[in-house]
Design a protein around this motif. Structure first.
Motif, PDB file in Angstrom:
ATOM      1  N   TYR A   1      21.492  -6.758   7.797  1.00  7.23           N
ATOM      2  CA  TYR A   1      20.989  -6.104   6.608  1.00  7.23           C
ATOM      3  C   TYR A   1      21.941  -6.332   5.445  1.00  7.23           C
ATOM      4  CZ  TYR A   1      17.831  -3.903   9.851  1.00  7.23           C
ATOM      5  OH  TYR A   1      16.881  -3.695  10.801  1.00  7.23           O
ATOM      6  N   ALA A   2      21.387  -6.382   4.259  1.00  7.22           N
ATOM      7  CA  ALA A   2      22.201  -6.602   3.069  1.00  7.22           C
ATOM      8  C   ALA A   2      23.034  -5.361   2.790  1.00  7.22           C
ATOM      9  CB  ALA A   2      21.308  -6.915   1.870  1.00  7.22           C
ATOM     10  N   ALA A   3      24.092  -5.547   2.055  1.00 11.72           N
ATOM     11  CA  ALA A   3      24.981  -4.440   1.728  1.00 11.72           C
ATOM     12  C   ALA A   3      24.300  -3.450   0.789  1.00 11.72           C
ATOM     13  CB  ALA A   3      26.257  -4.968   1.098  1.00 11.72           C
ATOM     14  N   THR A   4      23.206  -3.817   0.203  1.00 14.35           N
ATOM     15  CA  THR A   4      22.541  -2.943  -0.756  1.00 14.35           C
ATOM     16  C   THR A   4      21.526  -2.026  -0.097  1.00 14.35           C
ATOM     17  OG1 THR A   4      20.931  -4.660  -1.176  1.00 14.35           O
ATOM     18  CG2 THR A   4      22.818  -4.558  -2.642  1.00 14.35           C
ATOM     19  N   THR A   5      21.301  -2.160   1.205  1.00 10.84           N
ATOM     20  CA  THR A   5      20.347  -1.273   1.877  1.00 10.84           C
ATOM     21  C   THR A   5      21.078  -0.064   2.425  1.00 10.84           C
ATOM     22  OG1 THR A   5      20.615  -2.420   3.958  1.00 10.84           O
ATOM     23  CG2 THR A   5      18.838  -3.177   2.519  1.00 10.84           C
ATOM     24  N   SER A   6      20.378   1.014   2.477  1.00  9.35           N
ATOM     25  CA  SER A   6      20.965   2.243   2.968  1.00  9.35           C
ATOM     26  C   SER A   6      19.943   2.961   3.831  1.00  9.35           C
ATOM     27  CB  SER A   6      21.387   3.129   1.796  1.00  9.35           C
ATOM     28  OG  SER A   6      21.822   4.379   2.257  1.00  9.35           O
ATOM     29  N   THR A   7      20.421   3.679   4.843  1.00  9.65           N
ATOM     30  CA  THR A   7      19.510   4.470   5.672  1.00  9.65           C
ATOM     31  C   THR A   7      19.216   5.814   5.038  1.00  9.65           C
ATOM     32  OG1 THR A   7      21.409   5.284   6.917  1.00  9.65           O
ATOM     33  CG2 THR A   7      20.261   3.335   7.776  1.00  9.65           C
ATOM     34  N   ASP A   8      20.022   6.213   4.087  1.00  2.31           N
ATOM     35  CA  ASP A   8      19.826   7.497   3.418  1.00  2.31           C
ATOM     36  C   ASP A   8      18.924   7.297   2.205  1.00  2.31           C
ATOM     37  OD1 ASP A   8      20.006  10.065   2.510  1.00  2.31           O
ATOM     38  OD2 ASP A   8      22.078   9.897   1.790  1.00  2.31           O
ATOM     39  N   PRO A   9      17.765   7.978   2.131  1.00  2.00           N
ATOM     40  CA  PRO A   9      16.871   7.794   0.984  1.00  2.00           C
ATOM     41  C   PRO A   9      17.501   8.216  -0.336  1.00  2.00           C
ATOM     42  CG  PRO A   9      15.779   9.020   2.758  1.00  2.00           C
ATOM     43  CD  PRO A   9      17.201   8.851   3.140  1.00  2.00           C
ATOM     44  N   ALA A  10      18.486   9.120  -0.296  1.00  2.00           N
ATOM     45  CA  ALA A  10      19.129   9.566  -1.535  1.00  2.00           C
ATOM     46  C   ALA A  10      19.982   8.453  -2.132  1.00  2.00           C
ATOM     47  CB  ALA A  10      19.980  10.796  -1.270  1.00  2.00           C
ATOM     48  N   GLU A  11      20.455   7.526  -1.277  1.00  2.02           N
ATOM     49  CA  GLU A  11      21.295   6.438  -1.756  1.00  2.02           C
ATOM     50  C   GLU A  11      20.515   5.140  -1.942  1.00  2.02           C
ATOM     51  OE1 GLU A  11      24.514   5.918   0.905  1.00  2.02           O
ATOM     52  OE2 GLU A  11      25.181   7.978   0.800  1.00  2.02           O
ATOM     53  N   ALA A  12      19.224   5.209  -2.018  1.00  3.65           N
ATOM     54  CA  ALA A  12      18.389   4.002  -2.138  1.00  3.65           C
ATOM     55  C   ALA A  12      18.722   3.267  -3.435  1.00  3.65           C
ATOM     56  CB  ALA A  12      16.924   4.370  -2.109  1.00  3.65           C
ATOM     57  N   VAL A  13      18.722   1.953  -3.353  1.00  5.50           N
ATOM     58  CA  VAL A  13      19.068   1.108  -4.487  1.00  5.50           C
ATOM     59  C   VAL A  13      17.805   0.367  -4.921  1.00  5.50           C
ATOM     60  CG1 VAL A  13      20.506  -0.820  -5.233  1.00  5.50           C
ATOM     61  CG2 VAL A  13      21.396   0.846  -3.628  1.00  5.50           C
ATOM     62  N   SER A  14      17.570   0.339  -6.213  1.00  2.00           N
ATOM     63  CA  SER A  14      16.392  -0.375  -6.706  1.00  2.00           C
ATOM     64  C   SER A  14      16.613  -1.882  -6.600  1.00  2.00           C
ATOM     65  CB  SER A  14      16.114   0.006  -8.159  1.00  2.00           C
ATOM     66  OG  SER A  14      17.128  -0.514  -8.994  1.00  2.00           O
ATOM     67  N   ALA A  15      15.543  -2.627  -6.750  1.00  2.00           N
ATOM     68  CA  ALA A  15      15.634  -4.088  -6.648  1.00  2.00           C
ATOM     69  C   ALA A  15      16.521  -4.662  -7.750  1.00  2.00           C
ATOM     70  CB  ALA A  15      14.237  -4.700  -6.718  1.00  2.00           C
ATOM     71  N   GLU A  16      16.446  -4.079  -8.948  1.00  2.00           N
ATOM     72  CA  GLU A  16      17.281  -4.563 -10.060  1.00  2.00           C
ATOM     73  C   GLU A  16      18.754  -4.302  -9.788  1.00  2.00           C
ATOM     74  OE1 GLU A  16      14.702  -2.338 -10.699  1.00  2.00           O
ATOM     75  OE2 GLU A  16      13.251  -3.902 -11.216  1.00  2.00           O
ATOM     76  N   GLN A  17      19.044  -3.100  -9.243  1.00  2.00           N
ATOM     77  CA  GLN A  17      20.430  -2.782  -8.915  1.00  2.00           C
ATOM     78  C   GLN A  17      20.944  -3.671  -7.784  1.00  2.00           C
ATOM     79  OE1 GLN A  17      19.899   1.343  -8.022  1.00  2.00           O
ATOM     80  NE2 GLN A  17      20.647   2.019 -10.047  1.00  2.00           N
ATOM     81  N   ALA A  18      20.086  -3.963  -6.833  1.00  2.00           N
ATOM     82  CA  ALA A  18      20.478  -4.841  -5.732  1.00  2.00           C
ATOM     83  C   ALA A  18      20.819  -6.224  -6.249  1.00  2.00           C
ATOM     84  CB  ALA A  18      19.351  -4.917  -4.697  1.00  2.00           C
ATOM     85  N   GLN A  19      20.023  -6.729  -7.177  1.00  2.00           N
ATOM     86  CA  GLN A  19      20.318  -8.038  -7.756  1.00  2.00           C
ATOM     87  C   GLN A  19      21.621  -8.023  -8.541  1.00  2.00           C
ATOM     88  OE1 GLN A  19      19.017 -10.976  -7.326  1.00  2.00           O
ATOM     89  NE2 GLN A  19      17.515 -10.166  -5.893  1.00  2.00           N
ATOM     90  N   ALA A  20      21.876  -6.940  -9.258  1.00  3.48           N
ATOM     91  CA  ALA A  20      23.123  -6.832 -10.020  1.00  3.48           C
ATOM     92  C   ALA A  20      24.329  -6.809  -9.088  1.00  3.48           C
ATOM     93  CB  ALA A  20      23.093  -5.580 -10.893  1.00  3.48           C
ATOM     94  N   ILE A  21      24.222  -6.056  -7.989  1.00  2.00           N
ATOM     95  CA  ILE A  21      25.317  -5.994  -7.012  1.00  2.00           C
ATOM     96  C   ILE A  21      25.540  -7.372  -6.389  1.00  2.00           C
ATOM     97  CG2 ILE A  21      26.012  -5.044  -4.776  1.00  2.00           C
ATOM     98  CD1 ILE A  21      24.550  -2.452  -5.615  1.00  2.00           C
ATOM     99  N   LEU A  22      24.449  -8.027  -6.043  1.00  2.00           N
ATOM    100  CA  LEU A  22      24.560  -9.359  -5.439  1.00  2.00           C
ATOM    101  C   LEU A  22      25.196 -10.351  -6.412  1.00  2.00           C
ATOM    102  CD1 LEU A  22      23.880 -11.045  -2.958  1.00  2.00           C
ATOM    103  CD2 LEU A  22      21.657 -11.508  -3.971  1.00  2.00           C
ATOM    104  N   LYS A  23      24.805 -10.266  -7.670  1.00  2.00           N
ATOM    105  CA  LYS A  23      25.383 -11.162  -8.678  1.00  2.00           C
ATOM    106  C   LYS A  23      26.887 -10.914  -8.821  1.00  2.00           C
ATOM    107  CE  LYS A  23      24.553 -12.745 -13.375  1.00  2.00           C
ATOM    108  NZ  LYS A  23      23.778 -12.549 -14.602  1.00  2.00           N
TER     109      LYS A  23
END
Length: 190
Positions: free
Chosen positions: A40-62
């Motif tokens: 799993y990517a580092a941007t995924t979380s099992t906690d729904p409160a810590e969910a990351v949007s697709a835009e934020q995931a792309q920013a983290i990956l960049k």
């Protein structure tokens, strides 16, 4: 060129999906025996409160990609004669053939465009140039032509299996450079 990871992922996906021509028992055996890893990517979380949007995931990956080390390039290697001559052979081949094709297309289009590319017109225009310009034009055409011809002969000699050791490669390389210089001067002074 395909990367290894996308090909592996495609094969794993194909192994997981049943095909119409594969029996059910075989499909079940493939699913049971296929060992594949899900990371799993580092941007995924099992906690729904810590969910990351697709835009934020792309920013983290960049941001993560910017921190990766850059692969070494040609700057870490010692320049060698073989590099230069190989590159120069390709460049002169492209320049000579490209120039020939451009002139041929221009010659074919000249009647429709009103250009005068006949031999007499080109000879008269070249004759009207100052001596330094004539020598410069001749050198620009003669140098790649000479080098490409001599290096082509070098490759033909290599095709016979001769001079393929390191000493022979360098000896023929310096010979090509010397013959190119002599031939270029000879052609320019004609």
């Amino acid at each position: 060129m395909f990367s290894l990871r996308p090909m592996q992922a495609a094969f794993k996906l194909a192994a997981r999906q049943p095909f119409p021509f594969v029996t059910t028992a075989r499909t079940t055996a493939l699913k049971a025996s296929s060992t594949y890893q899900t990371r799993y990517a580092a941007t995924t979380s099992t906690d729904p409160a810590e969910a990351v949007s697709a835009e934020q995931a792309q920013a983290i990956l960049k941001e993560q990609r910017l921190k990766r080390p850059v692969s070494p390039h040609l700057s870490i290697y010692q320049p060698q004669l073989t590099w230069y001559l190989s590159s120069l052979n390709r460049l002169t081949g492209v320049a000579l053939s490209g120039g020939t094709y451009l002139f041929a297309l221009g010659y074919l289009a000249s009647p429709y465009l009103g250009w005068h590319l006949e031999s007499a017109t080109l000879a008269a225009a070249f004759g009207a140039l100052p001596l330094a310009a004539k020598l410069g034009v001749k050198a620009v055409v003669a140098a790649p032509f000479s080098f490409h011809c001599w290096n082509g002969i070098r490759h033909l000699v290599w095709d016979t299996g001769k001079f393929l050791d390191l000493k022979g490669v360098y000896a023929t390389g310096y010979t090509v450079l010397g013959l190119t210089a002599l031939t270029t001067v000879g052609l320019v002074l004609m």
